[in-house]
Design a protein around this motif. Structure first.
Motif, PDB file in Angstrom:
ATOM      1  N   MET A   1      -6.329 -20.373 -22.135  1.00 35.10           N
ATOM      2  CA  MET A   1      -7.067 -19.440 -21.276  1.00 35.10           C
ATOM      3  C   MET A   1      -6.225 -19.034 -20.079  1.00 35.10           C
ATOM      4  O   MET A   1      -6.143 -17.851 -19.724  1.00 35.10           O
ATOM      5  CB  MET A   1      -8.368 -20.091 -20.785  1.00 35.10           C
ATOM      6  N   THR A   2      -5.605 -20.020 -19.443  1.00 36.49           N
ATOM      7  CA  THR A   2      -4.786 -19.745 -18.262  1.00 36.49           C
ATOM      8  C   THR A   2      -3.647 -18.802 -18.593  1.00 36.49           C
ATOM      9  O   THR A   2      -3.375 -17.841 -17.865  1.00 36.49           O
ATOM     10  CB  THR A   2      -4.228 -21.066 -17.693  1.00 36.49           C
ATOM     11  N   VAL A   3      -2.974 -19.073 -19.702  1.00 40.42           N
ATOM     12  CA  VAL A   3      -1.825 -18.241 -20.098  1.00 40.42           C
ATOM     13  C   VAL A   3      -2.273 -16.812 -20.372  1.00 40.42           C
ATOM     14  O   VAL A   3      -1.646 -15.839 -19.921  1.00 40.42           O
ATOM     15  CB  VAL A   3      -1.135 -18.839 -21.337  1.00 40.42           C
ATOM     16  N   LEU A   4      -3.383 -16.653 -21.106  1.00 36.41           N
ATOM     17  CA  LEU A   4      -3.865 -15.307 -21.429  1.00 36.41           C
ATOM     18  C   LEU A   4      -4.258 -14.544 -20.168  1.00 36.41           C
ATOM     19  O   LEU A   4      -3.952 -13.353 -20.031  1.00 36.41           O
ATOM     20  CB  LEU A   4      -5.042 -15.390 -22.395  1.00 36.41           C
ATOM     21  N   VAL A   5      -4.956 -15.202 -19.256  1.00 33.61           N
ATOM     22  CA  VAL A   5      -5.352 -14.551 -18.004  1.00 33.61           C
ATOM     23  C   VAL A   5      -4.136 -14.031 -17.262  1.00 33.61           C
ATOM     24  O   VAL A   5      -4.096 -12.886 -16.796  1.00 33.61           O
ATOM     25  CB  VAL A   5      -6.154 -15.530 -17.120  1.00 33.61           C
ATOM     26  N   MET A   6      -3.104 -14.850 -17.148  1.00 40.01           N
ATOM     27  CA  MET A   6      -1.915 -14.450 -16.403  1.00 40.01           C
ATOM     28  C   MET A   6      -1.183 -13.303 -17.093  1.00 40.01           C
ATOM     29  O   MET A   6      -0.768 -12.339 -16.454  1.00 40.01           O
ATOM     30  CB  MET A   6      -0.994 -15.655 -16.227  1.00 40.01           C
ATOM     31  N   VAL A   7      -1.050 -13.387 -18.405  1.00 41.89           N
ATOM     32  CA  VAL A   7      -0.331 -12.340 -19.145  1.00 41.89           C
ATOM     33  C   VAL A   7      -1.052 -11.006 -19.044  1.00 41.89           C
ATOM     34  O   VAL A   7      -0.439  -9.965 -18.764  1.00 41.89           O
ATOM     35  CB  VAL A   7      -0.152 -12.756 -20.623  1.00 41.89           C
ATOM     36  N   VAL A   8      -2.358 -11.012 -19.240  1.00 47.20           N
ATOM     37  CA  VAL A   8      -3.119  -9.763 -19.214  1.00 47.20           C
ATOM     38  C   VAL A   8      -3.171  -9.176 -17.809  1.00 47.20           C
ATOM     39  O   VAL A   8      -2.988  -7.968 -17.615  1.00 47.20           O
ATOM     40  CB  VAL A   8      -4.542  -9.985 -19.770  1.00 47.20           C
TER      41      VAL A   8
ATOM     42  N   SER B   1       0.804  -1.222   0.000  1.00 50.80           N
ATOM     43  CA  SER B   1       0.000   0.000   0.000  1.00 50.80           C
ATOM     44  C   SER B   1       0.836   1.271   0.000  1.00 50.80           C
ATOM     45  O   SER B   1       0.297   2.362  -0.199  1.00 50.80           O
ATOM     46  CB  SER B   1      -0.947   0.013   1.217  1.00 50.80           C
ATOM     47  N   HIS B   2       2.140   1.160   0.184  1.00 57.22           N
ATOM     48  CA  HIS B   2       2.998   2.355   0.192  1.00 57.22           C
ATOM     49  C   HIS B   2       3.153   2.948  -1.199  1.00 57.22           C
ATOM     50  O   HIS B   2       3.531   4.109  -1.346  1.00 57.22           O
ATOM     51  CB  HIS B   2       4.384   1.993   0.735  1.00 57.22           C
ATOM     52  N   ASN B   3       2.865   2.150  -2.245  1.00 60.54           N
ATOM     53  CA  ASN B   3       3.104   2.590  -3.618  1.00 60.54           C
ATOM     54  C   ASN B   3       1.971   2.087  -4.508  1.00 60.54           C
ATOM     55  O   ASN B   3       1.852   0.884  -4.731  1.00 60.54           O
ATOM     56  CB  ASN B   3       4.459   2.045  -4.104  1.00 60.54           C
ATOM     57  N   PRO B   4       1.122   2.982  -5.027  1.00 59.79           N
ATOM     58  CA  PRO B   4      -0.014   2.540  -5.852  1.00 59.79           C
ATOM     59  C   PRO B   4       0.397   1.703  -7.060  1.00 59.79           C
ATOM     60  O   PRO B   4      -0.296   0.752  -7.430  1.00 59.79           O
ATOM     61  CB  PRO B   4      -0.670   3.850  -6.284  1.00 59.79           C
ATOM     62  N   LYS B   5       1.526   2.047  -7.695  1.00 61.70           N
ATOM     63  CA  LYS B   5       1.966   1.275  -8.861  1.00 61.70           C
ATOM     64  C   LYS B   5       2.357  -0.147  -8.454  1.00 61.70           C
ATOM     65  O   LYS B   5       2.014  -1.113  -9.131  1.00 61.70           O
ATOM     66  CB  LYS B   5       3.144   1.976  -9.542  1.00 61.70           C
ATOM     67  N   GLU B   6       3.080  -0.252  -7.333  1.00 60.74           N
ATOM     68  CA  GLU B   6       3.439  -1.581  -6.849  1.00 60.74           C
ATOM     69  C   GLU B   6       2.204  -2.365  -6.423  1.00 60.74           C
ATOM     70  O   GLU B   6       2.116  -3.572  -6.630  1.00 60.74           O
ATOM     71  CB  GLU B   6       4.427  -1.481  -5.685  1.00 60.74           C
ATOM     72  N   LEU B   7       1.234  -1.672  -5.823  1.00 58.58           N
ATOM     73  CA  LEU B   7       0.008  -2.343  -5.394  1.00 58.58           C
ATOM     74  C   LEU B   7      -0.751  -2.893  -6.595  1.00 58.58           C
ATOM     75  O   LEU B   7      -1.235  -4.035  -6.566  1.00 58.58           O
ATOM     76  CB  LEU B   7      -0.876  -1.377  -4.607  1.00 58.58           C
ATOM     77  N   ASN B   8      -0.875  -2.105  -7.662  1.00 62.26           N
ATOM     78  CA  ASN B   8      -1.549  -2.591  -8.870  1.00 62.26           C
ATOM     79  C   ASN B   8      -0.836  -3.803  -9.457  1.00 62.26           C
ATOM     80  O   ASN B   8      -1.457  -4.769  -9.908  1.00 62.26           O
ATOM     81  CB  ASN B   8      -1.631  -1.485  -9.918  1.00 62.26           C
ATOM     82  N   LYS B   9       0.496  -3.751  -9.443  1.00 58.97           N
ATOM     83  CA  LYS B   9       1.275  -4.871  -9.962  1.00 58.97           C
ATOM     84  C   LYS B   9       1.082  -6.109  -9.088  1.00 58.97           C
ATOM     85  O   LYS B   9       0.898  -7.230  -9.589  1.00 58.97           O
ATOM     86  CB  LYS B   9       2.747  -4.500 -10.041  1.00 58.97           C
ATOM     87  N   ALA B  10       1.124  -5.900  -7.763  1.00 57.65           N
ATOM     88  CA  ALA B  10       0.947  -7.013  -6.834  1.00 57.65           C
ATOM     89  C   ALA B  10      -0.446  -7.618  -6.982  1.00 57.65           C
ATOM     90  O   ALA B  10      -0.613  -8.851  -6.981  1.00 57.65           O
ATOM     91  CB  ALA B  10       1.170  -6.539  -5.401  1.00 57.65           C
ATOM     92  N   LEU B  11      -1.466  -6.761  -7.126  1.00 58.58           N
ATOM     93  CA  LEU B  11      -2.817  -7.271  -7.323  1.00 58.58           C
ATOM     94  C   LEU B  11      -2.959  -7.980  -8.666  1.00 58.58           C
ATOM     95  O   LEU B  11      -3.796  -8.869  -8.822  1.00 58.58           O
ATOM     96  CB  LEU B  11      -3.830  -6.127  -7.214  1.00 58.58           C
ATOM     97  N   GLY B  12      -2.133  -7.575  -9.636  1.00 60.48           N
ATOM     98  CA  GLY B  12      -2.117  -8.286 -10.906  1.00 60.48           C
ATOM     99  C   GLY B  12      -1.661  -9.724 -10.732  1.00 60.48           C
ATOM    100  O   GLY B  12      -2.281 -10.661 -11.246  1.00 60.48           O
ATOM    101  N   PHE B  13      -0.569  -9.904  -9.986  1.00 65.50           N
ATOM    102  CA  PHE B  13      -0.100 -11.263  -9.693  1.00 65.50           C
ATOM    103  C   PHE B  13      -1.128 -12.023  -8.862  1.00 65.50           C
ATOM    104  O   PHE B  13      -1.378 -13.219  -9.091  1.00 65.50           O
ATOM    105  CB  PHE B  13       1.239 -11.213  -8.947  1.00 65.50           C
TER     106      PHE B  13
END
Length: 474
Positions: A315-322, A135-147
């Protein structure tokens, strides 16, 4: 300055290693909802399940996972996120041993319910730790939520593939026993990379937890058995009325109890209620998509368990990449509302395609692959903004509770969505058989009806998000 503020102000050097473990936990918990899909016929033969009762191998897990998620979120706030994360993995590992060695229908259902209990402790704690670490960095948070989001979607679809491989090359038992070494690794690695988390003072609303869990169990049971006993039968109506009464009792308890499981004031947070409704509808569309797509591949196109699993890998690969490479950036640029709406509509488009262009003599490349990839794209776009919307506006000290509510919405949306679409599919299949249609054609008609029902859920979620989600002030 508060402990929470100190955690956010000083980024943890271990946060990316911790994220790997947290995403592994998310992958494993969601995978357990789907890995048993292709193993069901083997389990039925080994343990003597009836065709009607076989669905409880799935539902026992999902209902207890969703029904106890709120309790898990509250416990993580009270006793610390790492402690509850580790307790959850201990319970999940022991329950997986019971399910893997099950000798009867009762033993299997008990093992699956206990797996749901362990997972209900893991997920809220894990998501709260993600929020604390990034939560200290919105960009990192978006990336972390992506993973985080990619690990959930990948777990759902990869579970079907892994279930096919394990069932075909080993045995159905290993679809459960595979959790044990992962659980041992998680318990050991947790102490090295996870922060203890944030703790609060308070008590546990056990009666409220029992009331909401019982209400959900009875409601889902009523839905999944309605096709056999009738929607207007005494059993169905009575169970639904009791479930509604228990739900009412739950809300009364929350209103009068000094330290409730869900302080109802949390729903005054901007977007939280609407976000959770949209998130639940996303699950109610996505889970039936992969469930009935897997059945179409195996029962209509006659794919083997292994081939059906391989067919879902794109499907799995596309979900992870996007999710990892694109969704976070789009949310950062356009906000979570617009991306959530677009993702839900894309998912709905995929389901309508599957309903209209998957004939009994279909071809995977022409009839399945384009629509399935479109569905994966929709899910990949919607999951992260759905997660953000469902926790939007919650106070820092309510993060564990908000994550529990969000995960509950997703899992209960999955259970109820699949139960409703299964009832719809069974009804249409039965109607076709009564009219003299061949078995395979009747089955396919039922699958098409389920796809349309799931598409309607996705469209409903998109309109609710479009009309009622508000753009945050900051």
């Amino acid at each position: 300055m508060s402990t929470q503020a100190n955690v956010i102000a000083a980024p943890d050097a271990r946060r990316w290693r911790a994220l790997f473990l947290l995403c592994l936990a998310q992958f494993m918990v969601i995978m357990d909802t789907s890995i048993i899909g292709v193993a069901l016929p083997a389990i039925k033969e080994a343990l003597g399940y009836s065709q009607d009762n076989l669905q409880w191998i799935f539902n026992a897990y999902v209902i207890f996972l969703g029904g106890l998620m709120l309790l898990g979120g509250r416990l993580s706030d009270l006793f610390g996120q790492r402690r509850m994360f580790m307790l959850g993995f201990l319970i999940l590992s022991m329950a997986s041993l019971l399910a893997g060695l099950a000798w009867s229908e009762a033993a299997m259902n008990t093992g699956r319910a206990l797996q749901g209990l362990g997972s209900a402790f893991i997920l809220p704690a894990a998501l709260t730790i993600v929020m604390i670490l990034f939560s200290h960095n919105p960009k990192e948070l978006n990336k972390a939520l992506g993973f985080w989001g990619a690990s959930a979607a990948a777990g759902g679809t990869a579970g079907v593939f892994l279930g096919g491989v394990i069932t075909e090359w080993l045995s159905w038992n290993w679809t459960f026993l595979i959790n044990i070494p992962v659980g041992i690794f998680a318990l050991i690695y947790s102490m090295r990379v996870l922060p203890a988390g944030v703790r609060q003072k308070g008590s546990v609303d056990v009666i409220g937890a029992l009331a909401i869990t019982a209400a959900l169990v009875l409601a889902v049971y009523a839905i999944v058995t309605a096709e056999q006993v009738g929607w207007g039968s005494v059993q169905t109506i009575t169970l639904l009325l009791i479930a509604a009464l228990l739900l009412f009792v739950f809300f009364v308890i929350q209103k009068v109890k000094r330290e409730p499981l869900i302080p109802l004031g949390i729903f005054a947070a901007p977007n939280l209620l609407v976000g959770n409704i949209a998130f639940g509808l996303l699950a109610g569309a996505w889970i039936p998509l992969w469930f009935f797509l897997n059945l179409y591949l195996q029962q209509v196109l006659r794919f083997s368990a292994f081939a059906g699993g391989v067919a879902l890998v794109p499907m799995t690969v596309l979900v992870m990449v996007v999710m990892i490479g694109l969704t976070g950036r789009l949310v950062g640029r356009f906000g979570f509302k617009s991306i959530l709406v677009i993702g839900l509509l894309v998912l709905a488009g995929s389901l309508f395609l599957l309903a209209g262009y998957t004939p009994i003599n279909g071809n995977f490349v022409a009839n399945v692959l384009p629509a399935s990839l479109l569905g994966a794209l929709g899910m990949a776009l919607a999951f992260i903004p759905g997660t953000i919307a469902s926790m939007s506006g919650a106070k820092p000290e309510e993060t564990g509770l908000a994550s529990g509510i969000a995960n509950t919405s997703y899992q209960i949306g999955s259970a109820i969505g699949l139960a409703i679409m299964s009832a719809v599919a069974a009804s249409w299949t039965g109607g076709q058989l009564e009219q003299g249609a061949e078995q395979i054609a009747a089955l396919n008609t039922g699958f098409h009806a389920a796809f349309i029902g799931a598409a309607i859920a996705a469209v409903a979620g998109a309109f609710i998000a479009l009309l009622f989600l508000r753009k945050p002030k900051q």
